[in-house]
Design a protein around this motif. Structure first.
Motif, PDB file in Angstrom:
ATOM      1  N   PRO A  72     -24.437  41.603  31.108  1.00  0.00           N
ATOM      2  CA  PRO A  72     -24.589  43.067  31.091  1.00  0.00           C
ATOM      3  C   PRO A  72     -23.677  43.771  30.080  1.00  0.00           C
ATOM      4  O   PRO A  72     -23.965  44.887  29.658  1.00  0.00           O
ATOM      5  N   ASP A  73     -22.580  43.131  29.675  1.00  0.00           N
ATOM      6  CA  ASP A  73     -21.651  43.743  28.721  1.00  0.00           C
ATOM      7  C   ASP A  73     -22.111  43.586  27.263  1.00  0.00           C
ATOM      8  O   ASP A  73     -21.552  44.230  26.373  1.00  0.00           O
ATOM      9  N   THR A  74     -23.099  42.732  27.023  1.00  0.00           N
ATOM     10  CA  THR A  74     -23.555  42.502  25.648  1.00  0.00           C
ATOM     11  C   THR A  74     -24.374  43.685  25.152  1.00  0.00           C
ATOM     12  O   THR A  74     -25.368  44.075  25.770  1.00  0.00           O
ATOM     13  N   LEU A  75     -23.944  44.259  24.016  1.00  0.00           N
ATOM     14  CA  LEU A  75     -24.606  45.443  23.461  1.00  0.00           C
ATOM     15  C   LEU A  75     -25.615  45.091  22.372  1.00  0.00           C
ATOM     16  O   LEU A  75     -26.624  45.780  22.219  1.00  0.00           O
ATOM     17  N   GLY A  76     -25.322  44.047  21.600  1.00  0.00           N
ATOM     18  CA  GLY A  76     -26.226  43.694  20.515  1.00  0.00           C
ATOM     19  C   GLY A  76     -25.901  42.340  19.926  1.00  0.00           C
ATOM     20  O   GLY A  76     -24.766  41.856  20.015  1.00  0.00           O
ATOM     21  N   VAL A  77     -26.925  41.722  19.337  1.00  0.00           N
ATOM     22  CA  VAL A  77     -26.769  40.413  18.682  1.00  0.00           C
ATOM     23  C   VAL A  77     -27.425  40.488  17.312  1.00  0.00           C
ATOM     24  O   VAL A  77     -28.575  40.922  17.185  1.00  0.00           O
ATOM     25  N   ILE A  78     -26.690  40.065  16.284  1.00  0.00           N
ATOM     26  CA  ILE A  78     -27.188  40.094  14.903  1.00  0.00           C
ATOM     27  C   ILE A  78     -27.043  38.708  14.293  1.00  0.00           C
ATOM     28  O   ILE A  78     -26.009  38.045  14.460  1.00  0.00           O
ATOM     29  N   LEU A  79     -28.058  38.272  13.565  1.00  0.00           N
ATOM     30  CA  LEU A  79     -28.020  37.002  12.842  1.00  0.00           C
ATOM     31  C   LEU A  79     -27.937  37.284  11.348  1.00  0.00           C
ATOM     32  O   LEU A  79     -28.725  38.060  10.801  1.00  0.00           O
ATOM     33  N   ILE A  80     -26.963  36.660  10.693  1.00  0.00           N
ATOM     34  CA  ILE A  80     -26.810  36.803   9.245  1.00  0.00           C
ATOM     35  C   ILE A  80     -26.913  35.419   8.613  1.00  0.00           C
ATOM     36  O   ILE A  80     -26.113  34.528   8.946  1.00  0.00           O
ATOM     37  N   ASN A  81     -27.883  35.217   7.759  1.00  0.00           N
ATOM     38  CA  ASN A  81     -28.063  33.942   7.073  1.00  0.00           C
ATOM     39  C   ASN A  81     -27.492  34.012   5.661  1.00  0.00           C
ATOM     40  O   ASN A  81     -27.514  35.061   5.020  1.00  0.00           O
ATOM     41  N   LYS A  82     -26.983  32.908   5.183  1.00  0.00           N
ATOM     42  CA  LYS A  82     -26.416  32.820   3.840  1.00  0.00           C
ATOM     43  C   LYS A  82     -27.486  33.151   2.804  1.00  0.00           C
ATOM     44  O   LYS A  82     -28.628  32.704   2.905  1.00  0.00           O
ATOM     45  N   ARG A  83     -27.103  33.980   1.802  1.00  0.00           N
ATOM     46  CA  ARG A  83     -28.027  34.353   0.732  1.00  0.00           C
ATOM     47  C   ARG A  83     -27.418  33.982  -0.614  1.00  0.00           C
ATOM     48  O   ARG A  83     -26.210  34.126  -0.827  1.00  0.00           O
ATOM     49  N   ASP A  84     -28.259  33.518  -1.524  1.00  0.00           N
ATOM     50  CA  ASP A  84     -27.776  33.131  -2.850  1.00  0.00           C
ATOM     51  C   ASP A  84     -27.280  34.326  -3.655  1.00  0.00           C
ATOM     52  O   ASP A  84     -26.430  34.184  -4.526  1.00  0.00           O
ATOM     53  N   ASP A  85     -27.836  35.516  -3.372  1.00  0.00           N
ATOM     54  CA  ASP A  85     -27.467  36.703  -4.148  1.00  0.00           C
ATOM     55  C   ASP A  85     -26.263  37.443  -3.581  1.00  0.00           C
ATOM     56  O   ASP A  85     -25.860  38.488  -4.088  1.00  0.00           O
ATOM     57  N   ALA A  86     -25.655  36.919  -2.498  1.00  0.00           N
ATOM     58  CA  ALA A  86     -24.503  37.574  -1.872  1.00  0.00           C
ATOM     59  C   ALA A  86     -23.279  36.681  -2.008  1.00  0.00           C
ATOM     60  O   ALA A  86     -23.339  35.476  -1.759  1.00  0.00           O
ATOM     61  N   ILE A  87     -22.149  37.272  -2.426  1.00  0.00           N
ATOM     62  CA  ILE A  87     -20.934  36.516  -2.678  1.00  0.00           C
ATOM     63  C   ILE A  87     -20.198  36.249  -1.373  1.00  0.00           C
ATOM     64  O   ILE A  87     -19.585  37.142  -0.795  1.00  0.00           O
ATOM     65  N   ASN A  88     -20.280  35.004  -0.897  1.00  0.00           N
ATOM     66  CA  ASN A  88     -19.537  34.574   0.291  1.00  0.00           C
ATOM     67  C   ASN A  88     -19.661  35.554   1.453  1.00  0.00           C
ATOM     68  O   ASN A  88     -18.683  35.842   2.153  1.00  0.00           O
ATOM     69  N   LEU A  89     -20.867  36.064   1.653  1.00  0.00           N
ATOM     70  CA  LEU A  89     -21.089  37.049   2.711  1.00  0.00           C
ATOM     71  C   LEU A  89     -20.881  36.448   4.096  1.00  0.00           C
ATOM     72  O   LEU A  89     -20.514  37.141   5.038  1.00  0.00           O
ATOM     73  N   THR A  90     -21.096  35.137   4.213  1.00  0.00           N
ATOM     74  CA  THR A  90     -21.022  34.477   5.519  1.00  0.00           C
ATOM     75  C   THR A  90     -19.786  33.581   5.652  1.00  0.00           C
ATOM     76  O   THR A  90     -19.757  32.697   6.511  1.00  0.00           O
ATOM     77  N   ASP A  91     -18.788  33.779   4.788  1.00  0.00           N
ATOM     78  CA  ASP A  91     -17.517  33.024   4.879  1.00  0.00           C
ATOM     79  C   ASP A  91     -17.749  31.513   4.864  1.00  0.00           C
ATOM     80  O   ASP A  91     -17.182  30.779   5.681  1.00  0.00           O
ATOM     81  N   THR A  92     -18.569  31.059   3.935  1.00  0.00           N
ATOM     82  CA  THR A  92     -18.902  29.630   3.682  1.00  0.00           C
ATOM     83  C   THR A  92     -19.853  29.045   4.718  1.00  0.00           C
ATOM     84  O   THR A  92     -20.299  27.909   4.571  1.00  0.00           O
ATOM     85  N   PHE A  93     -20.203  29.777   5.778  1.00  0.00           N
ATOM     86  CA  PHE A  93     -21.121  29.261   6.790  1.00  0.00           C
ATOM     87  C   PHE A  93     -22.566  29.529   6.374  1.00  0.00           C
ATOM     88  O   PHE A  93     -22.848  30.453   5.613  1.00  0.00           O
ATOM     89  N   ASP A  94     -23.481  28.715   6.898  1.00  0.00           N
ATOM     90  CA  ASP A  94     -24.901  28.917   6.609  1.00  0.00           C
ATOM     91  C   ASP A  94     -25.473  30.070   7.420  1.00  0.00           C
ATOM     92  O   ASP A  94     -26.389  30.753   6.971  1.00  0.00           O
ATOM     93  N   SER A  95     -24.917  30.285   8.600  1.00  0.00           N
ATOM     94  CA  SER A  95     -25.370  31.384   9.452  1.00  0.00           C
ATOM     95  C   SER A  95     -24.206  31.938  10.256  1.00  0.00           C
ATOM     96  O   SER A  95     -23.294  31.192  10.650  1.00  0.00           O
ATOM     97  N   VAL A  96     -24.264  33.252  10.489  1.00  0.00           N
ATOM     98  CA  VAL A  96     -23.278  33.924  11.334  1.00  0.00           C
ATOM     99  C   VAL A  96     -24.025  34.616  12.462  1.00  0.00           C
ATOM    100  O   VAL A  96     -25.002  35.331  12.229  1.00  0.00           O
ATOM    101  N   LEU A  97     -23.565  34.402  13.677  1.00  0.00           N
ATOM    102  CA  LEU A  97     -24.124  35.076  14.845  1.00  0.00           C
ATOM    103  C   LEU A  97     -23.077  36.071  15.321  1.00  0.00           C
ATOM    104  O   LEU A  97     -22.008  35.687  15.801  1.00  0.00           O
ATOM    105  N   LEU A  98     -23.358  37.359  15.145  1.00  0.00           N
ATOM    106  CA  LEU A  98     -22.428  38.410  15.554  1.00  0.00           C
ATOM    107  C   LEU A  98     -22.900  39.012  16.873  1.00  0.00           C
ATOM    108  O   LEU A  98     -24.009  39.554  16.951  1.00  0.00           O
ATOM    109  N   ILE A  99     -22.054  38.910  17.885  1.00  0.00           N
ATOM    110  CA  ILE A  99     -22.376  39.429  19.207  1.00  0.00           C
ATOM    111  C   ILE A  99     -21.373  40.531  19.543  1.00  0.00           C
ATOM    112  O   ILE A  99     -20.160  40.302  19.521  1.00  0.00           O
ATOM    113  N   ILE A 100     -21.872  41.719  19.832  1.00  0.00           N
ATOM    114  CA  ILE A 100     -21.012  42.865  20.140  1.00  0.00           C
ATOM    115  C   ILE A 100     -21.083  43.129  21.640  1.00  0.00           C
ATOM    116  O   ILE A 100     -22.181  43.223  22.207  1.00  0.00           O
ATOM    117  N   VAL A 101     -19.909  43.212  22.265  1.00  0.00           N
ATOM    118  CA  VAL A 101     -19.844  43.412  23.710  1.00  0.00           C
ATOM    119  C   VAL A 101     -19.054  44.680  24.034  1.00  0.00           C
ATOM    120  O   VAL A 101     -18.244  45.129  23.229  1.00  0.00           O
TER     121      VAL A 101
END
Length: 297
Positions: free
Chosen positions: A16-45
């Motif tokens: 019930p405390d979870t407000l939102g979940v966002i998936l960020i995938n690594k992109r070739d046109d973005a400079i280290n947007l995902t901190d070297t990871f292939d995917s970032v799962l951001l969960i806001i509570v």
């Protein structure tokens, strides 16, 4: 990637405390947007025992990271601007879960960039600029040119971010690409510092002169937030300023900023006698006459 992470985020979304979940995938046109990871799962509570909780995952050769962040910490990062990737994640990530349109409203809020939000972000960036400029000048006057150079670069970054904020945008990871379009004069200073054929001491001397002019011209806007907060009470102790919810975002730059505003006439020092009647406490108040002439209040 979404189907691999689905069991993880679905479990979190059921809380019930979870407000939102966002998936960020690594992109070739973005400079280290995902901190070297292939995917970032951001969960806001809404709330959690820890403001930040991180887990790493591995699927074959694919690296993934999950960040669980409280709403309070998220908004602190947005105010301070200390996690610039976050803005890209919120704007361009794929929304997997959104309770009561929390993420939709947050995106709208970031796009509209309320005037109050600009004031506090301007104040925070300006206080950082003041500290870097003053410390850099000290190194320069002592002849420590390489140390002075580092501080000048940092102060120019804060000047650049202020230009972006003033235009009603959020500073992105590629902030100098934004500054080049928004305020070419600041971008030119940065170019001259890193590309000029002049000796380092000469470059620094010219940059300090130019920076001083730009800082003075921005003091009116940079001081507005702290002045408005301080006007809510007749006088303040320094600890009361540190403890204030909004001023706490200024962190270690707050005291240097207060001294700068004393020097510029915005704040007055009020000595208050201590117990031994020899040493005085330093209290602070806004010079209302000066402020009325400065802001027309």
């Amino acid at each position: 990637m979404e189907h691999i992470l689905r069991p993880i985020y679905q479990e979190r979304a059921s809380h019930p405390d979870t407000l939102g979940v966002i998936l960020i995938n690594k992109r070739d046109d973005a400079i280290n947007l995902t901190d070297t990871f292939d995917s970032v799962l951001l969960i806001i509570v809404k709330e959690a025992d820890q403001p930040i909780f991180t887990k790493h995952y591995l699927y074959g050769d694919t690296k993934m990271v999950m960040h669980i962040v409280t709403e309070k910490r998220l908004r602190k990062w947005l105010f301070i601007g200390s996690n610039r990737k976050l803005v890209d994640w919120i704007f361009f990530g794929k929304v997997l879960f959104d309770r009561n349109e929390f993420l939709y409203k947050l995106r709208s809020e970031l796009q509209e960039f309320p005037f109050y939000g600009r004031k506090i972000k301007t104040g925070i960036q300006f206080s950082k600029l003041i500290r870097r400029y003053l410390e850099g000048k000290e190194f320069f006057e002592r002849g420590d040119y390489l140390d002075a150079y580092n501080y000048v670069v940092e102060s120019l970054h804060h000047l650049g971010r202020l230009s972006v904020i003033d235009s009603g945008l959020y500073p992105e990871v590629t902030v100098w690409a934004q500054v080049k379009k928004i305020e070419p004069a600041v971008y030119k200073l940065y170019e001259e510092l890193i590309m000029s054929n002049e000796t380092l001491d000469k470059r620094l001397e010219l940059l300090f002169l130019a920076s001083e002019f730009l800082i003075n011209s921005r003091t009116h806007d940079g001081a507005q937030h702290i002045v408005e907060v301080m006007l809510t009470k007749p006088t303040w102790k320094i600890q009361e300023l540190h403890a204030h919810e909004e001023l706490s975002y200024y962190s270690t730059d707050l005291e240097v900023f207060v001294e700068y505003l004393i020097d510029k006439g915005y704040i007055i020092v009020e000595p208050v006698i201590a117990k031994n009647e020899i040493v005085f406490h330093r209290h602070y108040r806004v010079d209302k006459q000066f402020i009325e002439s400065e802001y027309g209040l």
